[in-house]
Design an enzyme around this catalytic site. Structure first.
Site, PDB file in Angstrom:
ATOM      1  N   CYS A  23      54.982  10.905  56.205  1.00  0.00           N
ATOM      2  CA  CYS A  23      55.518  10.330  54.968  1.00  0.00           C
ATOM      3  C   CYS A  23      55.331  11.250  53.770  1.00  0.00           C
ATOM      4  O   CYS A  23      54.424  12.068  53.723  1.00  0.00           O
ATOM      5  CB  CYS A  23      54.891   8.991  54.590  1.00  0.00           C
ATOM      6  SG  CYS A  23      54.941   7.788  55.897  1.00  0.00           S
ATOM      7  N   GLY A  50      59.250  12.821  56.083  1.00  0.00           N
ATOM      8  CA  GLY A  50      59.580  11.558  56.742  1.00  0.00           C
ATOM      9  C   GLY A  50      61.048  11.259  56.613  1.00  0.00           C
ATOM     10  O   GLY A  50      61.588  11.273  55.510  1.00  0.00           O
ATOM     11  N   ASN A 124      50.911   7.793  52.383  1.00  0.00           N
ATOM     12  CA  ASN A 124      51.008   8.923  53.314  1.00  0.00           C
ATOM     13  C   ASN A 124      49.669   9.038  54.027  1.00  0.00           C
ATOM     14  O   ASN A 124      48.628   9.118  53.375  1.00  0.00           O
ATOM     15  CB  ASN A 124      51.319  10.216  52.545  1.00  0.00           C
ATOM     16  CG  ASN A 124      51.285  11.460  53.429  1.00  0.00           C
ATOM     17  OD1 ASN A 124      51.002  12.544  52.948  1.00  0.00           O
ATOM     18  ND2 ASN A 124      51.561  11.319  54.702  1.00  0.00           N
ATOM     19  N   GLY A 125      49.700   9.036  55.348  1.00  0.00           N
ATOM     20  CA  GLY A 125      48.473   9.107  56.130  1.00  0.00           C
ATOM     21  C   GLY A 125      48.458   8.007  57.169  1.00  0.00           C
ATOM     22  O   GLY A 125      49.483   7.370  57.430  1.00  0.00           O
ATOM     23  N   CYS A 267      43.656  18.514  55.932  1.00  0.00           N
ATOM     24  CA  CYS A 267      44.339  18.772  57.212  1.00  0.00           C
ATOM     25  C   CYS A 267      44.766  20.232  57.319  1.00  0.00           C
ATOM     26  O   CYS A 267      45.580  20.712  56.534  1.00  0.00           O
ATOM     27  CB  CYS A 267      45.573  17.868  57.298  1.00  0.00           C
ATOM     28  SG  CYS A 267      46.682  18.279  58.658  1.00  0.00           S
ATOM     29  N   TYR A 273      52.462  23.800  59.453  1.00  0.00           N
ATOM     30  CA  TYR A 273      53.805  23.289  59.681  1.00  0.00           C
ATOM     31  C   TYR A 273      54.234  22.227  58.678  1.00  0.00           C
ATOM     32  O   TYR A 273      55.371  22.204  58.237  1.00  0.00           O
ATOM     33  CB  TYR A 273      53.859  22.694  61.099  1.00  0.00           C
ATOM     34  CG  TYR A 273      55.098  21.899  61.424  1.00  0.00           C
ATOM     35  CD1 TYR A 273      56.263  22.536  61.849  1.00  0.00           C
ATOM     36  CD2 TYR A 273      55.109  20.507  61.320  1.00  0.00           C
ATOM     37  CE1 TYR A 273      57.404  21.807  62.140  1.00  0.00           C
ATOM     38  CE2 TYR A 273      56.248  19.770  61.616  1.00  0.00           C
ATOM     39  CZ  TYR A 273      57.384  20.425  62.025  1.00  0.00           C
ATOM     40  OH  TYR A 273      58.506  19.703  62.323  1.00  0.00           O
ATOM     41  N   SER A 314      59.971  26.970  59.769  1.00  0.00           N
ATOM     42  CA  SER A 314      58.551  26.984  59.413  1.00  0.00           C
ATOM     43  C   SER A 314      57.824  28.234  59.901  1.00  0.00           C
ATOM     44  O   SER A 314      56.773  28.587  59.362  1.00  0.00           O
ATOM     45  CB  SER A 314      57.860  25.723  59.938  1.00  0.00           C
ATOM     46  OG  SER A 314      58.184  25.525  61.283  1.00  0.00           O
ATOM     47  N   ASP A 377      55.625  28.283  65.032  1.00  0.00           N
ATOM     48  CA  ASP A 377      54.462  27.757  64.308  1.00  0.00           C
ATOM     49  C   ASP A 377      53.445  27.107  65.228  1.00  0.00           C
ATOM     50  O   ASP A 377      52.242  27.195  64.993  1.00  0.00           O
ATOM     51  CB  ASP A 377      54.904  26.777  63.203  1.00  0.00           C
ATOM     52  CG  ASP A 377      55.768  25.663  63.750  1.00  0.00           C
ATOM     53  OD1 ASP A 377      55.249  24.775  64.430  1.00  0.00           O
ATOM     54  OD2 ASP A 377      56.990  25.695  63.503  1.00  0.00           O
ATOM     55  N   CYS A 413      46.313  13.568  66.908  1.00  0.00           N
ATOM     56  CA  CYS A 413      45.922  13.301  65.525  1.00  0.00           C
ATOM     57  C   CYS A 413      45.957  11.801  65.274  1.00  0.00           C
ATOM     58  O   CYS A 413      46.930  11.145  65.635  1.00  0.00           O
ATOM     59  CB  CYS A 413      46.888  14.004  64.564  1.00  0.00           C
ATOM     60  SG  CYS A 413      46.567  13.587  62.843  1.00  0.00           S
ATOM     61  N   CYS A 464      39.820  19.367  58.198  1.00  0.00           N
ATOM     62  CA  CYS A 464      39.961  18.702  59.491  1.00  0.00           C
ATOM     63  C   CYS A 464      40.694  19.673  60.409  1.00  0.00           C
ATOM     64  O   CYS A 464      41.745  20.202  60.056  1.00  0.00           O
ATOM     65  CB  CYS A 464      40.771  17.410  59.365  1.00  0.00           C
ATOM     66  SG  CYS A 464      41.136  16.687  60.994  1.00  0.00           S
ATOM     67  N   CYS A 467      42.819  18.440  65.863  1.00  0.00           N
ATOM     68  CA  CYS A 467      43.804  18.604  66.936  1.00  0.00           C
ATOM     69  C   CYS A 467      43.610  19.929  67.673  1.00  0.00           C
ATOM     70  O   CYS A 467      44.137  20.111  68.766  1.00  0.00           O
ATOM     71  CB  CYS A 467      45.232  18.475  66.391  1.00  0.00           C
ATOM     72  SG  CYS A 467      45.552  19.453  64.936  1.00  0.00           S
TER      73      CYS A 467
END
Ligand code: SF4
Length: 494
Positions: A23, A50, A124-125, A267, A273, A314, A377, A413, A464, A467
């Site tokens: 988002c 999004g 967002n999240g 993140c 990306y 990207s 990417d 994630c 973070c 992943c």
């Protein structure tokens, strides 16, 4: 009115699914501006975050009006709709679903009556304790002995839970209610929200997803997921919303409130990306960090070749960096059909069989007879890279060496990015050599986690990287592992 027709699809090819963002959010307080149009253009700049649904909430000081629907920003809004959304304050949202199905009811901004006013909110999240929050909503409603206020019927996303919780504090100001509710939330949340008069923003204590504040020259405030959305409306970047902070923005200026101690864990994948290259995260240019990753890839995985090509868009900065550091010429070998992956038209079986060709077309005259370095990417399932390598060989490439500007993605994630399911992550099960053989490349190199972290210029303990290394900075309970339909599972038919 729901606009879904059962034919909406983003998966032109069922095996061609990359990481999906969670988002984009935008908010503006500007009495001298057409705020709905500013929000529209802000969302336009955030469309990459999004593409399932879009919405705008606008206030004229007396009431909030929300307009949302399934589709791209340009499909949801037209001039007539935007002209009807008048006021001095607006928030907007474009969604990719991570908790709650991709249906009209889950489009945002969400809305609730709260005391004598109302609240609209965009998120967002992804929250990791939605199950607990569902119980908390019921408990709070019982405590205040009040039926839930009217709002979005049928919503099954984590965002609606935040809005419902805020509405259980009808006697508090929205700022005070947020200071009560936000400490209960776990996971990633970069929020824009509003009552009839004031724009608010809030960010989780880890600051996992970005959120920036800007100022308009003629007086006014803007909040957005990325700086590009400030630039497009002519706002000047002021600062990030700090992790664990709530800000209120209106004619009285900026007011800040802490609801938690900052424990920054931004993140790392935003650098790889998710964010646009013109974004800045923790003061670092995303474009510069990607170019630097490319340089490091060239040093770590050198190869004799004739041409470096990116998988657009990207991977372009990393390919530029690889070419610069290796001395191998840079060129365009793949042309991207930028819009076809975002169509709402279900492709026919014939078109589906074309698969990746719907998205990329090789430039035979550039490729033929060349030893190529193809920079991408990330590798999620490996299907895209396998198809691209085959396509480049079919177009006459004599060798295809693949370089990846992120480490192998091995873990899912839970903070707002929808990768493939864990069993589909190719790197979860296979070694680099096995992946190389699987995608049919002549050689394969992934940037290391340490090198990627250094290129971001953010200290490892403020990131973070779950992943890539499986170390989740916010606890992930089993309920969060139920996936994006967890609230449909917990409360079917709600
Ligand atoms: S797990 Fe990966 S994609 Fe998710 S927040 Fe952490 S670094 Fe970003």
């Amino acid at each position: 009115m729901p606009g879904g027709d059962g034919l909406l699809s983003f998966d032109l090819h069922p095996d061609d699914k990359g990481p999906k963002d969670a988002c984009g959010v935008f908010g503006v307080w500007a009495p001298r501006e057409e705020v709905a149009k500013l929000t529209y253009f802000g969302l336009y700049a955030l469309q990459h975050r999004g593409q399932e649904s879009a919405g705008i909430a606008v206030s004229n000081g007396r009431q909030i009006l929300v307009y949302k629907d399934m589709g791209l920003v340009s499909q949801v809004f037209d001039e007539t709709i935007l002209e009807s959304l008048t006021g001095h304050l607006a928030i907007g949202h474009c969604r990719y679903s991570t908790t709650g199905a991709s249906v009209w009811e889950n489009a945002q901004p969400t809305f609730r009556s709260i005391g004598s006013g109302s609240v609209a909110l965009g998120h967002n999240g992804n929250l990791t304790n939605s199950g607990d929050l569902l119980e908390l909503v019921a408990k709070r409603s019982a405590e205040i002995d009040r039926a839930e206020s009217p709002g979005d019927k049928g919503a099954t996303n984590d965002t609606d839970l935040i809005t419902r919780l805020l509405a259980t504090y009808p006697d508090l100001s929205l700022l005070d209610a947020a200071a009560e509710v936000f400490p209960e939330l776990r996971g990633a949340f970069s929020l824009v929200f509003m009552d009839e008069n004031t724009l608010y923003a809030g960010r989780d204590p880890q600051g996992i997803r970005p959120l920036v504040i800007g100022e308009l020259a003629d007086g006014g405030w803007v909040v957005a997921s990325e700086k590009a959305a400030l630039d497009i409306v002519g706002a000047t970047f002021l600062r990030d919303v700090a992790p664990g902070e709530i800000v209120a923005l209106d004619g009285d200026g900026i007011r800040s409130r802490r609801f938690a101690v900052e424990r920054q864990k931004g993140c790392l994948f935003e650098f790889v990306y998710l964010s646009r290259p013109d974004a800045r995260i923790s003061g670092r240019s995303v474009h510069e960090s990607r170019v630097e990753v490319g340089r490091r890839l060239a040093r770590d995985f050198p190869v004799e070749a004739d041409l470096v090509i990116p998988v657009p868009e990207s991977a372009t900065p990393a390919a530029i960096g690889y070419a610069e550091a290796s001395g191998i010429p840079y060129g365009h070998g793949l042309v991207k059909n930028s819009y076809v992956g975002r169509t709402f038209i279900q492709p026919s079986q014939t078109l589906r069989q074309l698969g990746i060709r719907l998205k990329y077309n090789p430039l035979r005259e550039v490729i033929e007879g060349k030893r190529l370095v193809m920079v991408d990417d990330s590798i999620v399932r490996g299907n895209t890279q396998r198809a691209l390598v085959r396509m480049l060989r079919d177009a006459g490439a004599s060798e295809v060496h693949v370089r990846i500007a992120s480490p192998p993605v091995k873990w899912p994630c839970f903070y707002g990015i929808d990768f493939a399911s864990p069993s589909e992550l190719i790197a979860a099960e296979q070694s680099v050599e096995e992946i190389c053989a699987s995608i049919g490349a002549d050689s394969l190199g992934f940037i290391s986690l340490e090198e990627l972290t250094e290129a971001s210029e953010v200290p490892a303990d403020r990131l973070c990287r779950a992943c890539f290394d499986g170390s989740y900075p916010v606890e992930v309970p089993d309920s969060a592992r139920l996936g994006k339909y967890q609230l449909e599972v917990v409360a079917p038919g709600r």
